[in-house]
Design an enzyme around this catalytic site. Structure first.
Site, mmCIF file in Angstrom:
data_model
loop_
_atom_site.group_PDB
_atom_site.id
_atom_site.type_symbol
_atom_site.label_atom_id
_atom_site.label_comp_id
_atom_site.label_asym_id
_atom_site.label_seq_id
_atom_site.Cartn_x
_atom_site.Cartn_y
_atom_site.Cartn_z
ATOM 1 N N GLU A 170 53.432 -7.328 21.168
ATOM 2 C CA GLU A 170 54.709 -7.975 21.471
ATOM 3 C C GLU A 170 55.716 -6.904 21.881
ATOM 4 O OE1 GLU A 170 57.921 -11.156 19.613
ATOM 5 O OE2 GLU A 170 56.229 -10.491 18.389
ATOM 6 N N LYS B 104 47.107 -11.877 -0.612
ATOM 7 C CA LYS B 104 47.027 -12.347 0.768
ATOM 8 C C LYS B 104 47.152 -13.861 0.901
ATOM 9 C CE LYS B 104 44.140 -8.346 1.581
ATOM 10 N NZ LYS B 104 42.775 -7.840 1.727
ATOM 11 N N ASP C 207 46.394 -2.526 4.995
ATOM 12 C CA ASP C 207 45.624 -3.763 5.081
ATOM 13 C C ASP C 207 46.539 -4.827 5.681
ATOM 14 O OD1 ASP C 207 44.207 -6.114 4.687
ATOM 15 O OD2 ASP C 207 43.389 -5.490 2.756
ATOM 16 N N HIS D 127 63.354 -11.351 26.232
ATOM 17 C CA HIS D 127 61.893 -11.408 26.230
ATOM 18 C C HIS D 127 61.342 -11.415 27.650
ATOM 19 C CE1 HIS D 127 59.918 -12.027 22.245
ATOM 20 N NE2 HIS D 127 61.187 -12.082 21.866
#
Length: 365
Positions: A50, A181, A257, A352
């Protein structure tokens, strides 16, 4: 009903060679930071597809350099968790087992130290559901994020408890009360990883000149978007615009991670109009980062950690604390920039479109 015979090959499967997936990485900043874990100026690496994220974070970093002390990052707490599950015959037996567990805390702390030079058992919490006893073990893990260290210690504790507490049996080495997670409330309440708040006070004129908005507009948008909007969506202990963007980019660049952005992005943005000046903070109670362990030996990661000042000779745990403070400051830079852009109609999409064209990314439908 008919079946179709599908021919199969008896030839051994060919080994698929390992490969490295390239993720574009840029260093942005420098950002200025102060606080109880880091005080200096440094560029930060962001690995992302991005491309508008780089200039967005860079805008926040530029503002940090205009402020005395820059972004103040306060590390409030740190602990890695692993939950284990014991099964009893009924709730009464589970309750007796929990009482016995509480009486054995000191011996569990001694046992934990035998599993690692760096592991320390900080606390044990438990919940009973019928005959099930859920035990949440909380550890200090030095400069490691601590996943494996906590699991190794928890496994030793589980074996010990099964040998010394009657009327319970093995349930699981990981019982989802950690919580690892997954988006849950318990991590924000009890803590998992590093708990850091990054904050900045920006003068009125700087808000107008650099962010093209006002403190009042950002504070109002924070309520209507981050607080009310997230409430309507059913968010879990989370009220922010896009912590996950900065965290994923920072995690990938520093060998973390990446799946831990699930709980890591459960943070709260707070904005206040102070007579035209903008107080802006990002609280991240579940930052799971480390400077040693899996992934840290890759050349690009080693280079990143060294450039970030997280390979210095410091007391155990201080390099990881510094990394957490830098991660939180990076999140604030990107969050501040996006929130400011969204107070102005059309600014976000214009930025953007322009930046993705500039970087050669596909756009449009």
């Amino acid at each position: 009903m008919t079946t179709q015979n599908i021919p199969t090959s008896k030839a051994p499967a060919k080994a698929v060679p390992d490969s490295i997936t390239p993720v574009p990485t840029r260093w942005v900043g420098p950002l200025r930071i102060s606080g109880n874990a880091a005080t200096d100026e440094t560029h930060v690496p962001l690995a992302t597809y991005e491309s508008p994220l780089w200039p967005s974070v860079a805008r926040g970093a530029r503002i940090s350099r205009l402020i005395d002390g820059g972004i103040r990052a306060t590390l409030v707490d740190e602990r890695m968790t692993r939950s284990i599950l014991l099964e009893a015959t009924d709730a009464q037996a589970a309750h007796v087992a929990a009482r016995a567990l509480d009486d054995r805390l000191e011996e569990l702390r001694v046992l934990t130290r035998t599993t690692s030079r760096f592991a320390e058992l900080l606390a044990v919490r438990h919940e009973i559901v019928g005959p099930l006893l859920y035990i949440r073990c909380e550890f200090a893990t030095g400069d490691a994020s601590g996943h494996n260290m906590a699991t190794l210690a928890a496994d030793a504790l589980l074996t010990h408890l099964l040998a010394h507490i009657p009327n319970v049996s093995y349930g699981s080495i990981s019982a989802n009360y950690c919580t690892d997670k997954k988006a849950t409330a318990v991590n924000g309440i009890l803590g998992r990883g590093k708990n850091v708040t990054a904050e900045i006070l920006i003068p009125r004129q700087t808000v107008a000149d650099r962010l093209r908005t006002t403190a009042a507009k950002i504070a109002h948008l924070n309520v209507t978007k981050n607080l009310v909007g997230t409430l309507l969506a059913g968010g879990i202990r989370s009220a922010n615009a896009h912590y996950a963007n900065m965290l994923l980019a920072f995690y990938l660049a520093t060998g973390q991670d990446a799946a831990n952005i699930v709980e890591g992005s459960q943070g709260i943005t707070y904005a206040d109009d102070r007579d035209g000046d903008l107080y802006f903070s990002c609280t991240l109670p579940n930052l799971i980062v480390g400077t040693v362990g899996n992934g840290k030996g890759l050349p690009a990661v080693e280079d990143a950690l060294a450039r970030l000042g997280c390979r210095a000779e410091r007391p155990i745990g201080d390099n990881a604390r510094r990394l957490a403070a830098l991660a939180a400051a990076t999140v604030l830079c990107g969050e501040l920039s996006l929130m400011a852009a969204q107070t102005n109609p059309g600014e976000l999409m214009h930025a953007h479109t322009r930046l993705e064209r500039l970087n050669g990314a596909p756009h449009g439908h």
